[in-house]
Design a protein around this motif. Structure first.
Motif, PDB file in Angstrom:
ATOM      1  N   THR A  36       0.885  -1.260  -0.150  1.00 13.22           N
ATOM      2  CA  THR A  36       0.113   0.064   0.051  1.00 13.22           C
ATOM      3  C   THR A  36       0.806   1.212  -0.046  1.00 13.22           C
ATOM      4  N   GLN A  37       0.355   2.224  -0.848  1.00 12.88           N
ATOM      5  CA  GLN A  37       1.220   3.536  -0.768  1.00 12.88           C
ATOM      6  C   GLN A  37       1.524   4.235   0.635  1.00 12.88           C
ATOM      7  N   LYS A  38       2.806   4.592   0.765  1.00 11.86           N
ATOM      8  CA  LYS A  38       3.162   5.096   1.949  1.00 11.86           C
ATOM      9  C   LYS A  38       2.260   6.012   2.383  1.00 11.86           C
ATOM     10  N   THR A  39       1.799   6.871   1.814  1.00  6.81           N
ATOM     11  CA  THR A  39       0.841   7.851   2.176  1.00  6.81           C
ATOM     12  C   THR A  39      -0.518   7.381   2.600  1.00  6.81           C
ATOM     13  N   GLU A  40      -0.701   6.158   2.794  1.00  3.04           N
ATOM     14  CA  GLU A  40      -2.242   5.306   3.131  1.00  3.04           C
ATOM     15  C   GLU A  40      -1.868   4.450   4.491  1.00  3.04           C
ATOM     16  N   PHE A  41      -3.064   4.170   5.282  1.00  3.24           N
ATOM     17  CA  PHE A  41      -3.044   3.213   6.113  1.00  3.24           C
ATOM     18  C   PHE A  41      -2.846   1.979   5.440  1.00  3.24           C
ATOM     19  N   ALA A 139      -2.512  -3.750  21.922  1.00  5.74           N
ATOM     20  CA  ALA A 139      -1.691  -3.600  20.817  1.00  5.74           C
ATOM     21  C   ALA A 139      -2.061  -3.310  19.497  1.00  5.74           C
ATOM     22  N   SER A 140      -3.532  -3.697  19.336  1.00  2.00           N
ATOM     23  CA  SER A 140      -4.226  -3.190  18.100  1.00  2.00           C
ATOM     24  C   SER A 140      -4.438  -1.431  18.315  1.00  2.00           C
ATOM     25  N   GLY A 141      -4.533  -1.108  19.191  1.00  2.00           N
ATOM     26  CA  GLY A 141      -4.757   0.345  19.211  1.00  2.00           C
ATOM     27  C   GLY A 141      -3.501   0.897  19.100  1.00  2.00           C
ATOM     28  N   VAL A 142      -2.469   0.505  19.574  1.00  2.00           N
ATOM     29  CA  VAL A 142      -0.980   1.219  19.432  1.00  2.00           C
ATOM     30  C   VAL A 142      -0.385   0.971  17.937  1.00  2.00           C
ATOM     31  N   ALA A 143      -0.883  -0.287  17.421  1.00  2.00           N
ATOM     32  CA  ALA A 143      -0.417  -0.563  16.036  1.00  2.00           C
ATOM     33  C   ALA A 143      -1.228   0.572  15.127  1.00  2.00           C
ATOM     34  N   ALA A 144      -2.332   0.627  15.320  1.00  2.00           N
ATOM     35  CA  ALA A 144      -3.325   1.468  14.308  1.00  2.00           C
ATOM     36  C   ALA A 144      -2.594   2.879  14.457  1.00  2.00           C
ATOM     37  N   ILE A 145      -2.494   3.527  15.587  1.00  2.00           N
ATOM     38  CA  ILE A 145      -2.022   4.738  15.704  1.00  2.00           C
ATOM     39  C   ILE A 145      -0.643   5.026  15.196  1.00  2.00           C
ATOM     40  N   LEU A 146       0.306   4.067  15.358  1.00  2.00           N
ATOM     41  CA  LEU A 146       1.652   4.207  14.898  1.00  2.00           C
ATOM     42  C   LEU A 146       1.697   4.205  13.219  1.00  2.00           C
ATOM     43  N   GLU A 147       0.850   3.184  12.815  1.00  2.00           N
ATOM     44  CA  GLU A 147       0.756   3.296  11.171  1.00  2.00           C
ATOM     45  C   GLU A 147       0.073   4.501  10.668  1.00  2.00           C
ATOM     46  N   ALA A 148      -1.257   4.963  11.324  1.00  2.00           N
ATOM     47  CA  ALA A 148      -1.929   5.993  10.626  1.00  2.00           C
ATOM     48  C   ALA A 148      -0.908   7.189  11.001  1.00  2.00           C
ATOM     49  N   LYS A 153       2.360  11.424   8.262  1.00  2.00           N
ATOM     50  CA  LYS A 153       3.646  12.345   8.215  1.00  2.00           C
ATOM     51  C   LYS A 153       3.891  12.014   6.710  1.00  2.00           C
ATOM     52  N   ALA A 154       3.831  10.921   6.132  1.00  2.00           N
ATOM     53  CA  ALA A 154       4.197  10.760   4.800  1.00  2.00           C
ATOM     54  C   ALA A 154       3.529  11.470   3.805  1.00  2.00           C
ATOM     55  N   SER A 155       2.183  11.976   4.084  1.00  2.00           N
ATOM     56  CA  SER A 155       1.536  12.757   3.414  1.00  2.00           C
ATOM     57  C   SER A 155       1.716  14.150   3.357  1.00  2.00           C
ATOM     58  N   ASP A 156       2.567  14.542   4.155  1.00  2.00           N
ATOM     59  CA  ASP A 156       3.005  15.837   4.251  1.00  2.00           C
ATOM     60  C   ASP A 156       1.746  16.822   4.263  1.00  2.00           C
ATOM     61  N   ALA A 157       0.740  16.670   5.123  1.00  2.00           N
ATOM     62  CA  ALA A 157      -0.472  17.605   4.995  1.00  2.00           C
ATOM     63  C   ALA A 157      -0.208  18.570   5.798  1.00  2.00           C
ATOM     64  N   SER A 158      -1.094  19.607   5.553  1.00  2.00           N
ATOM     65  CA  SER A 158      -1.015  20.945   6.298  1.00  2.00           C
ATOM     66  C   SER A 158      -2.094  20.747   7.234  1.00  2.00           C
ATOM     67  N   PHE A 159      -1.734  21.089   8.654  1.00  2.00           N
ATOM     68  CA  PHE A 159      -2.778  20.908   9.494  1.00  2.00           C
ATOM     69  C   PHE A 159      -2.504  21.920  10.606  1.00  2.00           C
ATOM     70  N   GLN A 160      -3.355  22.344  11.274  1.00  2.00           N
ATOM     71  CA  GLN A 160      -3.519  23.648  12.445  1.00  2.00           C
ATOM     72  C   GLN A 160      -3.413  23.189  13.764  1.00  2.00           C
ATOM     73  N   ASN A 161      -3.575  21.826  14.244  1.00  2.00           N
ATOM     74  CA  ASN A 161      -3.498  21.550  15.399  1.00  2.00           C
ATOM     75  C   ASN A 161      -2.413  20.476  15.742  1.00  2.00           C
ATOM     76  N   ASP A 162      -1.505  20.744  17.005  1.00  2.00           N
ATOM     77  CA  ASP A 162      -0.891  19.921  17.260  1.00  2.00           C
ATOM     78  C   ASP A 162      -1.344  18.575  17.558  1.00  2.00           C
ATOM     79  N   ILE A 163      -0.725  17.282  17.127  1.00  2.00           N
ATOM     80  CA  ILE A 163      -1.038  16.244  17.514  1.00  2.00           C
ATOM     81  C   ILE A 163      -0.192  15.414  18.669  1.00  2.00           C
ATOM     82  N   ILE A 164      -0.695  15.245  19.775  1.00  2.00           N
ATOM     83  CA  ILE A 164      -0.161  14.535  20.954  1.00  2.00           C
ATOM     84  C   ILE A 164      -0.385  13.033  20.805  1.00  2.00           C
ATOM     85  N   ILE A 165       0.465  12.350  21.278  1.00  2.00           N
ATOM     86  CA  ILE A 165       0.404  11.034  21.268  1.00  2.00           C
ATOM     87  C   ILE A 165       0.759  10.439  22.540  1.00  2.00           C
ATOM     88  N   VAL A 166      -0.215   9.508  23.306  1.00  2.00           N
ATOM     89  CA  VAL A 166       0.127   9.123  24.555  1.00  2.00           C
ATOM     90  C   VAL A 166      -0.268   7.469  24.656  1.00  2.00           C
TER      91      VAL A 166
END
Length: 775
Positions: A36-41, A139-148, A153-166
């Motif tokens: 799958t393309q690097k910009t997609e999940f 682990a499924s939740g952690v994995a989904a977040i890591l891949e998403a 990041k690979a899509s180089d999208a423009s976004f206005q809100n910081d994204i915090i990962i915990v």
């Protein structure tokens, strides 16, 4: 007659196909691969993380736990993210103490806006204590977040809100990591919305549930703009969720920091929940894909949405329709819609009687088969499940309440309810016209919805399928025998909205809830009477339903025994009482098996309530004498301190470990209230409001004997200080627990056979020493 039979068969096939598609379309069917393309999940890229994180038990304090933390940190650093960890002791008001270590990072906004709030992505990385590998949970939740996050990041999208990962720690022992972050991390004030990814089984579609202290309307409006391709949500789910003893990390963010959240969780294959079966091989990849679907849509939308104020005074009723997505409307409309629908129903009755399309005698007669169907189906299902528990007593060993063949039993009870309904209505074929018969189900639905509007307003959306049934009722009155096809189209919303609930309740809450499935089946049957009522083949359909029930019961019976693929849970605990210098074998099992029975050749039924019960209040069932082997307990150091007031006395107790421990449970039997209590530097919060309202607290306004439940991390010693009145006497019981029964060199306990697994939710495979401490 033959032509009508063909129509009946075609309608049945169309209804069966519709039901199949409704369940098929609940979550994605496409599993995206590694190309799958690097910009997609990519589902399989996410699954690679699941295989690395969820391959062995990694509960808090275990050796594997540190390895999983390091793996996640490395995965984030490979994305060029700066990673920090946060660790500290947390003491909950339930007395749970541990030292979780959260993994935290941040993706700064590429186009920051003034006063914007951050979006927080959340899941937990610890597995359940002590035998679960936690592949699905979480682990499924952690994995989904890591891949998403990687794809974003690979899509180089423009976004206005910081994204915090915990990635929180200690979720499985009391949501302690979330509490540590919510109370102490400086970023908490910047968070506007939390997206939490969870599971309560190893498969099935993921449900969206809202957590908020206010009205949900702004949140639902926001979600409707980013619902993904397969949204599954309804306002009844959260109403039911709030009644269950199952909080998540989202609850902590709502209660402590007043931050709303969406949490996404799949709950099917419930028999794997918290067990040794929660391994990567059993994870439904479609469930993982569904989490990715939600993440992809919400990340793109919420990273550019105003998250500064999502509060609202208004709640919305919301639900999803197959292929059409989310619908919602304000609670303020609930009684308006109900009133309009009820007035229309009365008008239809008046119109029907006026043109002699309805017959009063038949309308009243229609209540007989209807209530017989409801009552008999409910009773058969309720007592049928009790009969099955007596027939297969081993089912009681599955504490989750959902057996490996549980889906077969759901189908059995559903088609039995259809058999009962078709059989009863067939007896009234010559006495009851379908349009007269439909009045009883419609009126019953109005009564049910009236009660829901009062007590469970989130379920008010059931008025929607009823509205379509009313339209069908009008056609039946006006045209006597309207087109089958047109009526079938009108009842599809009933199938789409109601059918998933037939499976949801027993899957999510255990097979004891099959009676709700039976009632929903008959209620749905009532909505389908515009079609079923005209069937000339009711007896044949009833026979087919009975044969299906028998066939699936036989299939369930053939799959009732525990095997390597369907292992049975069992339990064994070794306890040394240091006061009496005796030892015992203990089990939670009602039925002994080939692995446990050698330890209980002579036993007594245990009536003792233990201080480390599961959430299912599971106690020991049997105890027997065991050989006494050397198991060291902690040295206890007691110091007398200066009390804060002259009428109090104060002590400090320290436990110096003499073996590696996993958990320590400290109980106090007199149930005296402490004036102050501190554990490992953490002060128990006796809130003034709680004092005024006499709210429960394990240290003051006490409601149970437990005062400390310590999940040991890095073998940090346990010490606690407390103040009590000078005239009070205390008796502490200290249980020190290690999960090394099967590896203890002096006990020689054999490994389980492959058709057995450790019973989850309880202290199991453990060596326990018990000491008494009096003041």
């Amino acid at each position: 007659m033959r032509k009508r039979a063909y129509k009946d068969i075609i309608c049945l096939l169309l209804i069966a196909a519709s039901v199949w598609y409704i369940f098929y379309d609940l979550y994605p069917s496409v599993i995206t691969d590694l190309s799958t393309q690097k910009t997609e999940f990519s589902t399989l890229r996410a699954f690679e993380h699941v295989k690395k994180i969820g391959d062995q038990p990694h509960y808090i304090g275990s050796k594997a736990h540190n390895k999983k933390r390091n793996y996640i940190v490395n995965a984030l650093q490979k994305m060029n993210l700066e990673v920090q960890t946060q660790q500290g002791f947390v003491l909950s008001k339930e007395g749970v103490l541990t030292a979780p270590e959260n993994i935290i990072t941040r993706l700064p906004a590429s186009n920051p806006q003034a006063n914007s709030k951050a979006l927080l992505l959340l899941s937990h990385y610890d597995s359940a204590v002590h035998s679960s590998s936690g592949a699905a949970d979480a682990a499924s939740g952690v994995a989904a977040i890591l891949e998403a996050l990687r794809a974003f990041k690979a899509s180089d999208a423009s976004f206005q809100n910081d994204i915090i990962i915990v990635f929180t720690d200690g979720e499985e022992v009391g949501l302690t990591g979330a509490e540590l972050f919510a109370k102490e991390h400086p970023w908490i004030d910047e968070v506007g919305l939390v997206l939490n990814f969870e599971s309560r089984g190893s498969g099935g579609p993921s449900n969206m549930v809202v957590e908020t202290n206010y009205g949900n309307s702004n949140l639902i409006a926001l979600f409707s703009e980013a619902q993904g391709e397969h949204p599954l949500a309804n306002s009844l789910m959260y109403s039911v969720y709030k009644l269950l003893p199952n909080d998540t990390d989202s609850t902590v963010f709502r209660e402590i920091a007043d931050i709303p959240s969406f949490f996404f969780a799949f709950i099917d294959d419930h028999y794997d929940y918290h067990t040794a079966l929660d391994v990567p091989e059993r994870l439904d990849k479609r469930s993982l894909a569904h989490q990715g679907d939600y993440l992809t849509a919400t990340l793109a939308k919420f990273s550019n949405s105003d998250l500064s104020d999502l509060t609202s005074e208004q709640d919305d009723v919301y639900f999803t329709l197959t292929g059409l997505g989310l619908f919602h409307y304000p609670f303020s409309w609930v009684w308006v819609i109900y009133s309009i629908a009820f007035v229309l129903f009365l008008a239809l009755l008046f119109f029907g009687f006026k043109i002699n399309s309805l017959n009063r005698r038949e309308v009243f007669l229609g209540f007989v088969p209807w209530f017989l169907s409801l009552i008999i189906s409910g009773l058969v299902t309720y007592f049928g499940w009790q009969f099955l528990l007596n027939l297969y007593p081993e089912y009681d060993s599955i504490l989750q309440g959902f057996t490996y063949n549980g889906h077969d039993y759901i189908f059995v009870f559903v088609v039995l309810s259809l058999f009962i309904s078709f059989t009863i209505y067939q007896l009234y074929d010559d006495k009851l016209n379908p349009r007269n018969a439909l009045v009883a189900p419609i009126l019953t639905w109005f009564i049910v919805i009236f009660l829901l509007n009062i007590f469970l307003k989130g379920a008010a959306f059931f008025i929607i399928p009823l509205a379509f049934t009313l339209f069908a009722f009008f056609l039946m009155i006006r045209f006597q025998v309207p087109s089958y096809l047109f009526l079938l189209i009108l009842i599809l919303p009933s199938l789409s909205i109601i059918a998933p609930f037939i499976q949801f309740f027993p899957v999510g809450l255990g097979l004891k809830m099959s009676v709700i499935s039976a009632v929903f089946t008959v209620l749905l049957f009532g909505n389908l009477l515009p079609v079923f009522g005209y069937f000339s083949t009711k007896k044949g359909v009833a026979t087919m339903a009975l044969l299906l029930a028998i066939g699936f019961f036989i299939r369930a019976h053939l799959n009732s025994e525990f095997t390597e693929d369907r292992p049975g849970p069992n339990s064994l605990v070794y306890t040394v009482n240091k006061e009496t210098n005796t030892s015992t074998w203990n089990t939670y099992d009602d039925e002994l098996d080939s692995w446990t029975s050698p330890y209980f050749e002579t036993y007594t039924d245990s009536a003792t309530t233990i201080d480390y019960q599961s959430k299912y209040t599971t106690d020991y069932t049997k105890s027997s004498a065991a050989p006494l082997v050397s198991v060291p307990s902690s040295d206890i150091q007691i110091d007398t301190l200066e009390a804060s007031l002259p009428y109090l006395k104060k002590f400090r107790v320290r436990l110096n470990f003499n073996r590696d421990l996993n958990r320590i449970v400290v109980s106090e039997t007199s149930m005296a209230n402490f004036k102050s209590f501190e554990v490992n530097g953490e002060v128990a919060d006796f809130y003034e409001e709680e004092k005024k309202s006499k709210a429960y607290h394990v240290h003051q306004n006490r409601f149970k004997t437990n005062v400390i439940d310590y999940y040991v991390v890095n073998q940090e010693a346990l010490y606690f200080e407390f103040e009590i009145g000078k005239d009070q006497d205390l008796e502490f019981i200290i249980d020190e627990i290690s999960f090394d029964l099967l590896s203890h060199p002096d006990l020689s306990v054999k490994n389980r056979p492959k058709n057995k697994i450790p019973k989850p939710f309880v202290v199991n495979d453990a060596v326990i020493t018990k000491q008494k401490l009096t003041f």
